[in-house]
Design a protein around this motif. Structure first.
Motif, PDB file in Angstrom:
ATOM      1  N   THR A  58      23.284  95.134 -12.271  1.00 14.28           N
ATOM      2  CA  THR A  58      22.276  94.796 -11.265  1.00 14.28           C
ATOM      3  C   THR A  58      22.931  94.420  -9.941  1.00 14.28           C
ATOM      4  OG1 THR A  58      20.726  94.035 -12.968  1.00 14.28           O
ATOM      5  CG2 THR A  58      20.355  93.273 -10.719  1.00 14.28           C
TER       6      THR A  58
ATOM      7  N   GLN B 146      24.403  97.551  -8.303  1.00 14.74           N
ATOM      8  CA  GLN B 146      23.389  98.380  -7.657  1.00 14.74           C
ATOM      9  C   GLN B 146      22.957  97.791  -6.320  1.00 14.74           C
ATOM     10  OE1 GLN B 146      20.510  98.476 -10.837  1.00 14.74           O
ATOM     11  NE2 GLN B 146      21.293 100.404 -11.672  1.00 14.74           N
TER      12      GLN B 146
ATOM     13  N   GLY C   6      23.523  99.764  -2.913  1.00 15.45           N
ATOM     14  CA  GLY C   6      22.344 100.014  -2.088  1.00 15.45           C
ATOM     15  C   GLY C   6      22.558  99.577  -0.648  1.00 15.45           C
TER      16      GLY C   6
ATOM     17  N   PHE D  70      29.224 107.232 -12.522  1.00 20.90           N
ATOM     18  CA  PHE D  70      28.102 107.356 -11.604  1.00 20.90           C
ATOM     19  C   PHE D  70      27.982 108.819 -11.197  1.00 20.90           C
ATOM     20  CE2 PHE D  70      26.125 107.501  -7.487  1.00 20.90           C
ATOM     21  CZ  PHE D  70      25.143 106.540  -7.546  1.00 20.90           C
TER      22      PHE D  70
END
Length: 219
Positions: free
Chosen positions: A120, A123, A127, A155
């Motif tokens: 989490t 990400q 982002g 990824f």
């Protein structure tokens, strides 16, 4: 047992990275990047890096004043200062309490490695980087050892596929072309897409090659 993730990302031509600017200007390589903060001027950061290049200019056309402080034959250590909130890729990552552990540049490409505590958090960092740098590419993800077994997290960037390749791959998957036994053959998938069987095979081969390269290439 720790469950963190080690991530390596590549950013092409980050215009706000002085280290990459120096590497690009000389077509050289930068490594051994380090930085420090003077307690009396905590708003300023001093950065050092080693540049390997065949020809180094007397003056660099970069967004900082570089000072040569040591020479190792074909390599030179440079130093410069920047604001703490400069907004460069490293600073962007550091805002999420993930200090970069390895910073390298090869020509106009910057490579950064950092650790995230979990997926989490990772990400979130990725982002934020993508919002600033459209050329971001996640090179490798490595998960902490779990029960003495090293696991590689890969990824896969869908942007490596063309729109048509993605459409063909998704349609073939949806129709059960990859299942065993198949729920649809190549002819049926090609008819659904309105293309020939040969064209279908070409698109699938190209898409699968890109995906396998991402999954199997650990260099």
């Amino acid at each position: 047992m720790a469950s963190g993730i080690r991530a390596e990302v590549k950013i092409d031509d980050p215009t706000d990275c002085i280290v990459t600017q120096a590497a690009a200007e000389t077509s050289g390589r930068v490594h051994s990047v380090s930085k420090s903060t003077n307690p009396s001027t905590p708003e300023r950061v001093t950065v050092e890096f080693m540049l390997e290049a065949e020809i180094e200019p007397d003056e660099f056309d970069v967004d900082a004043k570089l000072s040569a402080i040591f020479s190792y034959g074909s390599s030179t250590v440079y130093r410069f200062e920047r604001d703490l909130d400069h907004g460069c890729p490293c600073a962007c990552i550091e805002r999420f309490d993930c200090p970069p552990v390895d910073v390298r540049a090869h020509g106009a490409s910057l490579y950064l490695t950092f650790h995230a505590p979990d997926m989490t958090h990772l990400q979130t960092v990725i982002g934020a980087l993508r919002e600033r740098y459209a050329t971001l590419d996640v090179q490798r993800l490595l998960q902490s050892q779990q029960e003495h077994t090293e696991q590689n997290l890969v990824f896969v960037d869908r942007n490596t596929l063309t729109d048509r390749q993605a459409e063909v791959l998704e349609t073939a998957h949806r129709m059960g072309y990859f299942e065993h036994p198949k729920r649809a053959n190549a002819g049926e998938v090609a008819d659904e897409l309105g293309i020939t069987g040969t064209t279908l095979t070409e698109h699938l081969a190209a898409a699968q090659t890109k995906l396998l390269n991402a999954i199997l290439d650990h260099e």
